[in-house]
Design an enzyme around this catalytic site. Structure first.
Site, PDB file in Angstrom:
ATOM      1  N   TYR A 199       0.824  -1.222   0.000  1.00 41.12           N
ATOM      2  CA  TYR A 199       0.000   0.000   0.000  1.00 41.12           C
ATOM      3  C   TYR A 199       0.854   1.268   0.000  1.00 41.12           C
ATOM      4  CZ  TYR A 199      -3.705  -3.156   1.577  1.00 41.12           C
ATOM      5  OH  TYR A 199      -4.597  -4.185   1.700  1.00 41.12           O
TER       6      TYR A 199
ATOM      7  N   LYS B  15      -5.282 -13.012  11.309  1.00 40.10           N
ATOM      8  CA  LYS B  15      -4.817 -11.918  12.178  1.00 40.10           C
ATOM      9  C   LYS B  15      -4.470 -12.351  13.610  1.00 40.10           C
ATOM     10  CE  LYS B  15      -6.012  -8.018   9.499  1.00 40.10           C
ATOM     11  NZ  LYS B  15      -7.132  -7.783   8.597  1.00 40.10           N
TER      12      LYS B  15
HETATM   13  C1  PLP Z   1      -7.189  -8.025   7.065  1.00 42.19           C
HETATM   14  C2  PLP Z   1      -8.477  -8.655   6.633  1.00 42.19           C
HETATM   15  C3  PLP Z   1      -8.493  -9.644   5.630  1.00 42.19           C
HETATM   16  C4  PLP Z   1      -7.264 -10.038   4.872  1.00 42.19           C
HETATM   17  O1  PLP Z   1      -6.312 -10.640   5.683  1.00 42.19           O
HETATM   18  P1  PLP Z   1      -4.774 -10.667   5.216  1.00 42.19           P
HETATM   19  O2  PLP Z   1      -4.117 -11.575   6.180  1.00 42.19           O
HETATM   20  O3  PLP Z   1      -4.290  -9.253   5.292  1.00 42.19           O
HETATM   21  O4  PLP Z   1      -4.755 -11.179   3.822  1.00 42.19           O
HETATM   22  C5  PLP Z   1      -9.701 -10.241   5.331  1.00 42.19           C
HETATM   23  N1  PLP Z   1     -10.827  -9.884   5.968  1.00 42.19           N
HETATM   24  C6  PLP Z   1     -10.849  -8.948   6.935  1.00 42.19           C
HETATM   25  C7  PLP Z   1     -12.133  -8.620   7.622  1.00 42.19           C
HETATM   26  C8  PLP Z   1      -9.674  -8.284   7.280  1.00 42.19           C
HETATM   27  O5  PLP Z   1      -9.703  -7.305   8.199  1.00 42.19           O
END
Ligand code: PLP
Length: 435
Positions: free
Chosen positions: A15, A267
């Site tokens: 980004y 995450k």
């Molecule tokens: C960050 C995010 C993703 C993507 O996850 P990455 O690990 O960055 O590919 C998908 N859905 C939601 C709701 C997110 O916040």
């Protein structure tokens, strides 16, 4: 400085417009809620390093478990092979997940977790059609959603400056607004017109993160999910962000009566230590793939599917939830946020620029009204810069400023976070009104 000039020549950051972006911050180490630069300066990580860090950085228990696992089994192919960390994680996760999940499919990150979910939903209908021509092919999603950056995930995410060059390549999605009393009649119309063609519905429960920390009511989402389940539409909860306590409950989906058929996690799954994705599904989904016909296989996988180190980090993170009373910490942060929400208008001198103060669990957000809104709004980078000068790491989404700290945050650190953010805002507002 040497590292930074090498970075400038060698690296392409996410980004980031490399021509105009300020040089990145070089981080040497981290501990608890703090990131430390090479010069020893500390930066309070108010956004959990892109919403991943749960228990604090470089958590000693996760580090210890990782080191032991790395000496034992670091990686093995997951097709035709299996291992204890993957099995144990599935065994621990399934009872924690809302609804009746029965299977765990592993991948690498949030985008792959949603990508797998979308493929699961589409192939479900394909596998069940007698002639390979399913009646249901479309995916329903919220406008302004964010489900990741790979092509399938982009297709079900809001069209924006992020997706513009690729819009022609993205499959068609049926869009609805977030449900409330105003949008419901149109949602009803869409469902009446397209309900029997919908293979699945993907949604970020209660909170659209990247779309601007938009919060919406559980009662309306519940109503929508119930309506969709009457229509047999596969409901996919993208809890990549909302999972593991962010919204005040372990999973956001706990706050609705209607439960999803598929849940996506990433995450915070590993405590924010390693890349790992999970797509969990109910027996209804899995059974549609159970067959003697090889064509009904879910042909999807990644080199690092169920990486033993990543699964171990996730197991360690789940243990920390018990060891440290993490959900109590979540409740505490929510209360500090509520307090801050009451004080913020006055702290910012009731500046007209602050709008839509909102809070959900460990997330506190508000919009700053100045110039054009949207991601390219210039106020974000100014605020980030001013806050960093003060030892605070913020990363506004366009003109939305938010706090999403790691759960190890202490009360004085919370107060410091809010104070420093307010000081940075005053500086930016003053500079803007001096123009
Ligand atoms: C960050 C995010 C993703 C993507 O996850 P990455 O690990 O960055 O590919 C998908 N859905 C939601 C709701 C997110 O916040």
């Amino acid at each position: 400085m040497d590292w930074l000039s090498k970075d400038k020549n060698l690296i392409w950051h996410p980004y980031t417009q490399e021509k105009t972006a300020p040089p990145p911050l070089f981080i040497e180490k981290a501990a608890g809620a703090w990131l430390y630069g090479a010069d020893g300066r500390g930066y309070l990580d108010a956004i959990s390093s892109w919403w991943v860090t749960l228990h604090g950085h470089a958590h000693p228990y996760i580090a210890e478990r990782l080191a032991a696992q790395a000496r034992k089994l670091e990686q093995v192919i997951f097709a035709g092979f299996t291992h204890q960390p993957a099995i144990e994680l599935a065994e621990k996760l399934i009872p924690l997940l809302p609804g009746h999940m029965s299977r765990i499919f592993y991948s690498d990150n949030g985008s792959t977790a949603t990508e797998v979910a979308i493929k699961m939903a589409i192939q479900y209908w394909w596998n069940r059609s007698p002639d390979g021509r399913p009646a249901r092919k479309k995916i329903l999603a919220f406008r302004n959603a964010y489900h990741g950056d790979t092509f399938g995930a982009m297709a079900v995410s809001g069209r924006s400056v992020f997706t513009a060059p690729f819009d022609d390549y993205l499959f068609e999605t049926v869009w609805i607004d977030l449900p409330d009393e105003n949008t419901w009649p149109v949602i009803e119309q869409v469902l009446t017109a397209a309900g029997d063609q919908l293979a699945g519905f993907i949604y970020e429960p209660l909170l659209q993160g990247a779309g601007g920390m938009n919060m919406y009511a559980p009662a309306w989402l519940d109503k929508l999910l119930q309506r969709l389940q009457d229509l047999e539409v596969i409901c996919i909860a993208d809890e990549v962000l909302t999972g593991f306590g962010r919204t005040g409950t372990l999973f956001a989906s706990e706050q609705m009566k209607a439960k999803p058929d598929i849940i996506c996690l990433s995450k915070g799954l590993t405590g924010g230590t390693m890349a790992l994705g999970v797509t969990a599904c109910t027996a209804r989904i899995f059974d549609a793939y159970w067959s003697d016909d090889r064509k009904k296989t879910l042909f999807h996988g990644h080199s690092f599917t169920a990486n033993p180190l990543a699964c171990t980090a996730a197991l360690a993170s789940l243990e920390i939830f018990n060891q440290e009373g993490t959900m109590d910490r979540v409740a505490q942060i929510s209360r500090w946020h509520e307090q801050a929400a009451r004080e913020l208008p006055q702290m910012t001198g009731n500046r007209a620029q602050m709008r839509q103060l909102r809070q959900l669990g460990t997330i506190l957000a508000f919009d700053i009204v100045q110039g054009e809104s949207g991601y390219l709004n210039a106020i974000g980078p100014h605020l980030t810069h001013e806050a960093l000068q003060k030892g605070l790491f913020l990363r506004p989404l366009g003109n939305t400023l938010y706090f999403m700290p790691p759960y190890c945050l202490k009360p004085d650190e919370h107060a410091m976070m809010v104070e420093k953010a307010v000081a940075a805002m005053h500086k930016v507002f003053d500079a803007a009104s001096a123009l």
